[in-house]
Design a protein around this motif. Sequence first.
Motif, PDB file in Angstrom:
ATOM      1  N   LEU A 149      98.942  13.156  -1.038  1.00 23.58           N
ATOM      2  CA  LEU A 149      98.393  14.285  -1.788  1.00 23.58           C
ATOM      3  C   LEU A 149      97.829  15.356  -0.866  1.00 23.58           C
ATOM      4  CD1 LEU A 149      96.589  12.613  -4.837  1.00 23.58           C
ATOM      5  CD2 LEU A 149      98.776  13.810  -4.791  1.00 23.58           C
ATOM      6  N   THR A 150      97.183  14.948   0.229  1.00 24.97           N
ATOM      7  CA  THR A 150      96.629  15.929   1.156  1.00 24.97           C
ATOM      8  C   THR A 150      97.733  16.786   1.757  1.00 24.97           C
ATOM      9  OG1 THR A 150      94.776  14.453   1.678  1.00 24.97           O
ATOM     10  CG2 THR A 150      95.198  16.248   3.216  1.00 24.97           C
ATOM     11  N   VAL A 151      98.825  16.154   2.139  1.00 23.10           N
ATOM     12  CA  VAL A 151      99.960  16.915   2.698  1.00 23.10           C
ATOM     13  C   VAL A 151     100.549  17.858   1.652  1.00 23.10           C
ATOM     14  CG1 VAL A 151     102.327  16.700   3.556  1.00 23.10           C
ATOM     15  CG2 VAL A 151     100.536  15.236   4.494  1.00 23.10           C
ATOM     16  N   GLN A 152     100.807  17.343   0.449  1.00 22.18           N
ATOM     17  CA  GLN A 152     101.426  18.165  -0.598  1.00 22.18           C
ATOM     18  C   GLN A 152     100.503  19.303  -1.037  1.00 22.18           C
ATOM     19  OE1 GLN A 152     104.642  17.692  -1.280  1.00 22.18           O
ATOM     20  NE2 GLN A 152     104.532  16.016   0.177  1.00 22.18           N
ATOM     21  N   PHE A 153      99.214  19.027  -1.164  1.00 13.27           N
ATOM     22  CA  PHE A 153      98.262  20.061  -1.575  1.00 13.27           C
ATOM     23  C   PHE A 153      98.091  21.120  -0.485  1.00 13.27           C
ATOM     24  CE2 PHE A 153      95.621  17.752  -5.072  1.00 13.27           C
ATOM     25  CZ  PHE A 153      96.774  17.584  -5.813  1.00 13.27           C
ATOM     26  N   THR A 154      98.129  20.700   0.778  1.00 13.49           N
ATOM     27  CA  THR A 154      98.026  21.661   1.878  1.00 13.49           C
ATOM     28  C   THR A 154      99.245  22.582   1.877  1.00 13.49           C
ATOM     29  OG1 THR A 154      96.744  20.075   3.189  1.00 13.49           O
ATOM     30  CG2 THR A 154      97.746  21.913   4.373  1.00 13.49           C
ATOM     31  N   LYS A 155     100.413  22.011   1.616  1.00 11.06           N
ATOM     32  CA  LYS A 155     101.621  22.837   1.514  1.00 11.06           C
ATOM     33  C   LYS A 155     101.471  23.876   0.405  1.00 11.06           C
ATOM     34  CE  LYS A 155     105.603  20.800   1.386  1.00 11.06           C
ATOM     35  NZ  LYS A 155     106.604  19.789   0.966  1.00 11.06           N
ATOM     36  N   ALA A 156     100.996  23.422  -0.755  1.00  5.73           N
ATOM     37  CA  ALA A 156     100.846  24.344  -1.890  1.00  5.73           C
ATOM     38  C   ALA A 156      99.776  25.394  -1.615  1.00  5.73           C
ATOM     39  CB  ALA A 156     100.503  23.557  -3.155  1.00  5.73           C
ATOM     40  N   LEU A 157      98.696  24.987  -0.962  1.00  7.03           N
ATOM     41  CA  LEU A 157      97.581  25.900  -0.685  1.00  7.03           C
ATOM     42  C   LEU A 157      98.000  27.034   0.241  1.00  7.03           C
ATOM     43  CD1 LEU A 157      94.467  26.485  -0.837  1.00  7.03           C
ATOM     44  CD2 LEU A 157      94.257  25.046   1.204  1.00  7.03           C
ATOM     45  N   SER A 162     107.169  22.505   5.277  1.00  8.69           N
ATOM     46  CA  SER A 162     107.472  21.256   5.979  1.00  8.69           C
ATOM     47  C   SER A 162     106.337  20.245   5.866  1.00  8.69           C
ATOM     48  CB  SER A 162     107.770  21.556   7.459  1.00  8.69           C
ATOM     49  OG  SER A 162     107.911  20.346   8.186  1.00  8.69           O
ATOM     50  N   GLY A 163     106.592  19.184   5.112  1.00  9.33           N
ATOM     51  CA  GLY A 163     105.610  18.114   4.981  1.00  9.33           C
ATOM     52  C   GLY A 163     105.332  17.394   6.293  1.00  9.33           C
ATOM     53  N   PRO A 164     106.380  17.014   7.072  1.00  9.84           N
ATOM     54  CA  PRO A 164     106.125  16.323   8.341  1.00  9.84           C
ATOM     55  C   PRO A 164     105.269  17.140   9.313  1.00  9.84           C
ATOM     56  CG  PRO A 164     108.409  16.030   7.705  1.00  9.84           C
ATOM     57  CD  PRO A 164     107.810  17.013   6.738  1.00  9.84           C
ATOM     58  N   LYS A 165     105.485  18.453   9.363  1.00 12.07           N
ATOM     59  CA  LYS A 165     104.671  19.286  10.260  1.00 12.07           C
ATOM     60  C   LYS A 165     103.214  19.307   9.805  1.00 12.07           C
ATOM     61  CE  LYS A 165     108.282  22.416  11.889  1.00 12.07           C
ATOM     62  NZ  LYS A 165     108.809  23.797  11.857  1.00 12.07           N
ATOM     63  N   VAL A 166     103.000  19.397   8.490  1.00 10.82           N
ATOM     64  CA  VAL A 166     101.629  19.376   7.961  1.00 10.82           C
ATOM     65  C   VAL A 166     100.965  18.048   8.299  1.00 10.82           C
ATOM     66  CG1 VAL A 166     100.245  19.358   5.848  1.00 10.82           C
ATOM     67  CG2 VAL A 166     102.074  21.039   6.118  1.00 10.82           C
ATOM     68  N   LEU A 167     101.706  16.936   8.143  1.00 11.96           N
ATOM     69  CA  LEU A 167     101.163  15.613   8.451  1.00 11.96           C
ATOM     70  C   LEU A 167     100.812  15.495   9.935  1.00 11.96           C
ATOM     71  CD1 LEU A 167     100.533  12.779   7.301  1.00 11.96           C
ATOM     72  CD2 LEU A 167     102.871  12.134   7.908  1.00 11.96           C
ATOM     73  N   LEU A 168     101.676  16.029  10.801  1.00 10.44           N
ATOM     74  CA  LEU A 168     101.434  15.985  12.240  1.00 10.44           C
ATOM     75  C   LEU A 168     100.169  16.765  12.605  1.00 10.44           C
ATOM     76  CD1 LEU A 168     102.638  14.967  14.926  1.00 10.44           C
ATOM     77  CD2 LEU A 168     103.840  17.152  15.097  1.00 10.44           C
ATOM     78  N   VAL A 169     100.033  17.960  12.047  1.00 13.71           N
ATOM     79  CA  VAL A 169      98.838  18.773  12.315  1.00 13.71           C
ATOM     80  C   VAL A 169      97.600  18.079  11.758  1.00 13.71           C
ATOM     81  CG1 VAL A 169      97.682  20.966  11.783  1.00 13.71           C
ATOM     82  CG2 VAL A 169     100.087  20.958  12.468  1.00 13.71           C
ATOM     83  N   MET A 170      97.743  17.441  10.602  1.00 15.82           N
ATOM     84  CA  MET A 170      96.612  16.737   9.988  1.00 15.82           C
ATOM     85  C   MET A 170      96.130  15.598  10.893  1.00 15.82           C
ATOM     86  SD  MET A 170      96.411  15.303   6.106  1.00 15.82           S
ATOM     87  CE  MET A 170      97.115  13.692   6.322  1.00 15.82           C
ATOM     88  N   PHE A 171      97.064  14.816  11.440  1.00 22.81           N
ATOM     89  CA  PHE A 171      96.679  13.732  12.341  1.00 22.81           C
ATOM     90  C   PHE A 171      96.050  14.277  13.623  1.00 22.81           C
ATOM     91  CE2 PHE A 171      99.820  10.722  10.207  1.00 22.81           C
ATOM     92  CZ  PHE A 171      98.816  10.000   9.602  1.00 22.81           C
ATOM     93  N   GLY A 172      96.609  15.378  14.140  1.00 24.10           N
ATOM     94  CA  GLY A 172      96.028  16.001  15.332  1.00 24.10           C
ATOM     95  C   GLY A 172      94.610  16.481  15.075  1.00 24.10           C
ATOM     96  N   THR A 173      94.398  17.060  13.900  1.00 22.53           N
ATOM     97  CA  THR A 173      93.054  17.532  13.538  1.00 22.53           C
ATOM     98  C   THR A 173      92.083  16.372  13.408  1.00 22.53           C
ATOM     99  OG1 THR A 173      94.039  19.405  12.358  1.00 22.53           O
ATOM    100  CG2 THR A 173      91.758  18.872  11.832  1.00 22.53           C
ATOM    101  N   LEU A 174      92.534  15.267  12.789  1.00 17.20           N
ATOM    102  CA  LEU A 174      91.678  14.090  12.647  1.00 17.20           C
ATOM    103  C   LEU A 174      91.297  13.506  14.003  1.00 17.20           C
ATOM    104  CD1 LEU A 174      93.326  12.267   9.601  1.00 17.20           C
ATOM    105  CD2 LEU A 174      91.107  13.400   9.653  1.00 17.20           C
TER     106      LEU A 174
END
Length: 196
Positions: A149-157, A162-174
């Motif tokens: 949901l975090t990946v999909q909502f970030t895409k919509a926001l 690209s879901g994989p790119k959002v997930l990669l950035v999310m892990f880097g941020t964490l």
Amino acid sequence: MTFDDFKALARQTLRNPEQAARWLIGQGWPMQVRWMALVLAVSLSGVLAFVSTLLFPVPEGQATILPIAGQPLVLAGMQLVAIVLGAGLMAGVGRMFGGHGRFEDALLLAVWIEAMLLIVQAAQIVVSLILPPLAGILGILAIALFLWLTVQFTKALHGFTSGPKVLLVMFGTLMAMGFVLSFFMAALGLMPEMPQ
């Protein structure tokens, strides 16, 4: 929002989270409503965690991972801070990568993610009473639901594709946040002492 609206939105979130996120953003609710929804969500989560500790107490002498689960106000306060911080990161980091999302909308989406996790948390308590081995599976599903949901909502926001790119950035941020928080905790003397 009526209970029927809530159920419909929950189903829509599971079927098409980006569309559900766009619907939430499009409602234009005032900031006060978003803050009230946040307080309600973390309060309910704290109550559920407290109920869970009452139903499934940790045996005497056994260390618990989350001793604060027995203190619903502290747990709710920590969750409130975590959700606000997460919404800030969702909005801020996304804008750094060319997105156009606002904090107000990120906060609303983060609160809705928490609401969806509350459903899983309640189901986990019920399942723990009936079929305890399945409760662990629900815990894993909750983590997967949160990430998805975090990946999909970030895409919509932000209008990302690209879901994989959002997930990669999310892990880097964490990882970056974990480093910064551990630095501050060490500076304040809150890190556990290493055995000699």
